[in-house]
Design an enzyme around this catalytic site. Structure first.
Site, mmCIF file in Angstrom:
data_model
loop_
_atom_site.group_PDB
_atom_site.id
_atom_site.type_symbol
_atom_site.label_atom_id
_atom_site.label_comp_id
_atom_site.label_asym_id
_atom_site.label_seq_id
_atom_site.Cartn_x
_atom_site.Cartn_y
_atom_site.Cartn_z
ATOM 1 N N ASP A 56 -93.761 29.567 -12.811
ATOM 2 C CA ASP A 56 -93.573 30.362 -14.007
ATOM 3 C C ASP A 56 -94.907 30.327 -14.752
ATOM 4 O O ASP A 56 -95.772 29.488 -14.476
ATOM 5 C CB ASP A 56 -92.409 29.857 -14.870
ATOM 6 C CG ASP A 56 -91.883 30.966 -15.789
ATOM 7 O OD1 ASP A 56 -92.634 31.942 -16.039
ATOM 8 O OD2 ASP A 56 -90.732 30.871 -16.263
HETATM 9 C C1 BGC Z 1 -90.924 33.979 -17.920
HETATM 10 C C2 BGC Z 1 -90.739 34.561 -16.533
HETATM 11 C C3 BGC Z 1 -91.603 35.768 -16.370
HETATM 12 C C4 BGC Z 1 -93.045 35.384 -16.613
HETATM 13 C C5 BGC Z 1 -94.031 36.514 -16.457
HETATM 14 C C6 BGC Z 1 -92.392 33.763 -18.232
HETATM 15 O O1 BGC Z 1 -92.549 33.449 -19.566
HETATM 16 O O2 BGC Z 1 -90.214 32.778 -18.030
HETATM 17 O O3 BGC Z 1 -89.381 34.879 -16.333
HETATM 18 O O4 BGC Z 1 -91.420 36.312 -15.091
HETATM 19 O O5 BGC Z 1 -93.158 34.888 -17.937
HETATM 20 O O6 BGC Z 1 -93.906 37.423 -17.489
#
Ligand code: BGC
Length: 735
Positions: free
Chosen positions: A267
């Site tokens: 993540d």
């Molecule tokens: C989120 C993810 C997301 C990623 C990219 C993160 O803050 O938890 O679900 O895919 O950002 O935007």
């Protein structure tokens, strides 16, 4: 109902089977996998150490590097999971302001789960995958299958509810649909990211049984049945180690036990350590905020944990290069499946077929919770006045919510949809309350304005024949939004008081609840009708109007329980230690008893139970029988029944089968969902249906054996139309 796309067997020229007779979904034709593996080895041998390292981390906010020298392309990623997100600048969170990145916004995943319709999930995934292809994305950052543990979790709307079986059945076709386009799905957030509060530091402890029986099955199905090509690690810690480099989760379970051959993506900013990331299963590091999120060096990607520090550790012998090679093989495999896939289609976006899928999911997912005196549907008749009150009648909901926010080409608001639908009846409207801009801490309207808004609403409601209050949450901070949980279980912005005041002047009132979460309903007795409308994307208003007006018949079923009060929910029952944790330490005290399992087993009535959802027609179910009274391990339990539509309108019912084990030698929920089928029926039509449950699905996870185990003896099958609407209980024996 609606367009009923799947009534016909062909979708976009592809045979996808019918609900009653689903066929194996077509496989995306890839180059021969054996040849690909040989090519991967060949490429691997030609790569320099630096080139291999470059593959393992971001080069921009949403891309990772290829190997230009060898013509290996970059990998481009985008959120997910309800549509393809807008473009960002290379290395900032500023929108790039392109003019060609508007997309179809599909309904949120809670709505998709509520359809209880796996074929529709395939159509959703396929349409979304086509949009991702059109936008030239290789990885679509979704779907999310974190289990709905508490109604306060800010991201529940992005997930598929509280039941591992339902989430598993719905996630598999979504993935297959997306990937058929040569776009990888990325199932997230692995694992136990079940709250946003403290998501970056909370350490989750839980029993082996809760882990394997509740929180992992949808991920396992995504990997083993869906064949997902990428998976995203979570922000939180699990049993003391960060999820993005968690030896137990990523090495022992995901890669070893489940045989995952794809790529683990971190993540964004969830990586914390070079050695752990190298050794414990992370393949591509994304979003690391070296030097802080805003202040970043020009080449800060080189300082990611899996960049220079990784390179140096290999060079000085601290980490074996074999760990890097394993990552590179996986990343090249992903590249062959996506960016380098010669067969991938061109994709398309914002086309009528995608809007039709979005509309059908919305209509099938909307849940009619309460319908006293047939308040709904409200017919379009001259002389009738309908008052639409509430900010959510006009507030755009495709924006906000965090990373799932979208730049939709259009979004039909509930008010627009209703105005378009009702040609004879008169529609009047008042805002009723005002919150604030999305993604910010919202402030209530100043009190003078607040009372003015309420007065206007009361005037509008007073003389109407029907009052429809359109409220709920709104995807701003703490109201169904990433990065924070809800602060209370009730409706925000004084909505409870407004509903009460409206009732005083006009008791012919119904509520449309726009949210991805259960909310407290202390005003429930006052309203005649209640519809859960979720966040429905581009086609919101049309879907809502079709349901409210009766052109579509509701068939959605709740994918999670609405507790009467927060402490009735298992996670909250045990206090702070269980949610949100103390000093960043959390123990899931309710164990396997999540959602309806808790309510059923503890005898705590829910306001609305899992699986609940009404229709405008009536169904009768008869002749429920099983194919045997005694079964062995390899058998299937087959439940057969006949179901009829005894009302006047075409509609669909979801037959649900739960299983329980009385006098079990281990702790068990009273019953657990093990099979379901959605059946479409014209008025007076009867269908015979069967639901098969493999006996092996009755097993539990035995921590002593570190494996699944089937207990012999007597079981109960519960057949019904909701977890609290059981029509028949049948005893069976497992030999
Ligand atoms: C989120 C993810 C997301 C990623 C990219 C993160 O803050 O938890 O679900 O895919 O950002 O935007």
């Amino acid at each position: 109902m609606g367009l009923n796309l799947l009534g016909s067997l062909y979708l976009f020229g592809e045979f996808v089977g019918s609900r009653e007779n689903p066929t194996a979904l077509p496989n995306f034709s890839l180059k021969d996998p054996i040849a690909i593996e040989a090519e991967i080895e060949c490429i691997l041998n030609r790569l320099t150490l630096e080139e291999k390292i470059d593959l393992c981390h971001a080069q921009s906010k949403f891309s990772s590097m290829g190997v230009p020298r060898l013509g290996i392309p970059e990998l481009w990623m985008s959120d997910g999971p309800h549509g393809v997100r807008a473009e960002f600048e290379w290395d900032s969170w500023n929108k790039a302001n392109w003019t060609n990145d508007e997309i179809t916004a599909f309904p949120a995943l809670t709505c998709l789960a509520s359809t209880f319709n796996p074929e529709l999930s395939w159509a959703y995934g396929f349409a979304l995958g086509e949009e991702a292809r059109y936008r030239d994305k290789d990885v679509l950052l979704g779907p999310g299958v974190n289990i709905y543990r508490t109604p306060l979790n800010g991201r529940n709307f992005e997930y598929m509810g509280e039941d591992p079986y339902l989430a598993s059945r719905m996630v598999v076709p979504y993935i297959q649909g997306v990937q058929k386009n040569g776009v990888a799905a990325c199932v997230k957030h692995f694992a136990l990211n079940n709250q946003e509060y403290w998501r970056n530091k909370v350490n989750v402890e839980l029993s082996d049984r809760a882990l394997h029986e509740i929180y992992l099955p949808a991920f396992k199905a995504a990997v083993q049945e869906g064949g997902v090509w990428t998976l995203m690690g979570a922000y939180n810690k699990v049993r003391g180690q960060y999820a993005c480099h968690n030896e137990f989760l990523l090495m022992d379970i995901l890669k070893e036990k489940w045989g995952f051959d794809g790529v683990v993506i971190s993540d964004w900013n969830a990586t914390h350590d070079t050695k752990e990331a190298a050794l414990y299963g992370l393949d591509i590091e994304m979003g690391t905020g070296t030097n802080g999120m805003d202040v970043s060096k020009l080449d800060h990607y080189d300082y990611y944990f899996l960049a220079k520090p990784f390179l140096e550790a290999i060079e000085n012998g601290a980490i074996d290069e074999a760990f890097l090679d394993d990552k590179v093989r996986r990343i090249l495999r992903l590249n062959f499946r996506t960016a380098m896939n010669p067969y991938k289609p061109l994709g398309r976006k914002n086309n009528p077929e995608h809007h039709a899928v979005a509309l059908q999911v919305a209509e099938e997912g909307i849940v009619l919770l309460k319908n006293e005196s047939n308040f709904f549907p409200i017919k379009d008749q001259a002389g009738v006045t309908i008052a639409i009150i509430g900010e959510n009648a006009t507030r755009p909901m495709t924006i906000g919510g965090g990373s799932s926010g979208l730049k939709a080409e259009f979004e039909i608001s509930p008010l627009e949809g209703i105005r378009e639908y009702y040609q004879s009846a008169k529609i009047v409207h008042a805002l009723g309350y005002e919150s604030g801009p999305s993604d910010y801490n919202q402030v209530m309207a100043p009190s003078s304005n607040r009372s003015k808004l309420l007065e206007e609403a009361i005037e509008v409601a007073r003389d109407a024949d029907y009052v429809l209050f359109v409220g709920g949450l709104n995807k701003s901070r703490n109201q169904d939004c990433e990065g924070g949980d809800r602060l209370s279980y009730g409706l925000p912005f004084n909505q409870e008081a407004i509903i009460n005041e409206l009732y005083e002047v006009n008791p012919n009132i119904g509520v449309l609840l726009v949210s991805g979460n259960a909310v407290a309903l202390p005003w429930l007795d006052k309203v005649k009708g209640l519809i859960q409308t979720w966040y429905l994307g581009s086609m919101t208003g049309q879907a809502i109007a079709n349901i409210v007006g009766g052109s579509a018949n509701p068939s959605g079923k709740l994918p999670f329980t609405f507790p009467k009060k927060l402490t009735d929910n298992g996670a909250h029952y045990f206090g702070e230690h269980s949610y949100p944790g103390v000093d960043f330490e959390q123990n899931y005290e309710e164990g396997i008893l999540v959602g309806y399992r808790w309510h059923d087993t503890m005898g705590i009535d829910a306001e609305f139970a899992f699986g609940h959802g009404l229709s405008y027609t009536d169904f009768s179910i008869e002749g429920i029988v099983v194919n045997s009274v005694q079964y062995h391990l390899d058998d299937d339990i087959r439940i057969a029944l006949s179901i009829s539509n005894t009302g006047k309108m075409a509609g669909s019912e979801v037959v649900q089968v739960y299983v329980g084990k009385p006098n079990s030698k281990v702790h068990r929920a009273k019953k657990e969902l093990k099979g379901f089928k959605k059946v479409d029926l014209r008025p007076s039509e009867t269908k015979q249906i069967t639901i098969d449950i493999p006996v092996s699905d009755l097993n539990y996870y035995d921590p002593n054996r570190a494996n699944w185990h089937l207990e012999r003896g007597m079981y109960h099958l519960f057949v019904g139309t909701a977890s609290d609407q059981i029509l028949k209980k049948i005893k069976i024996m497992i030999k």
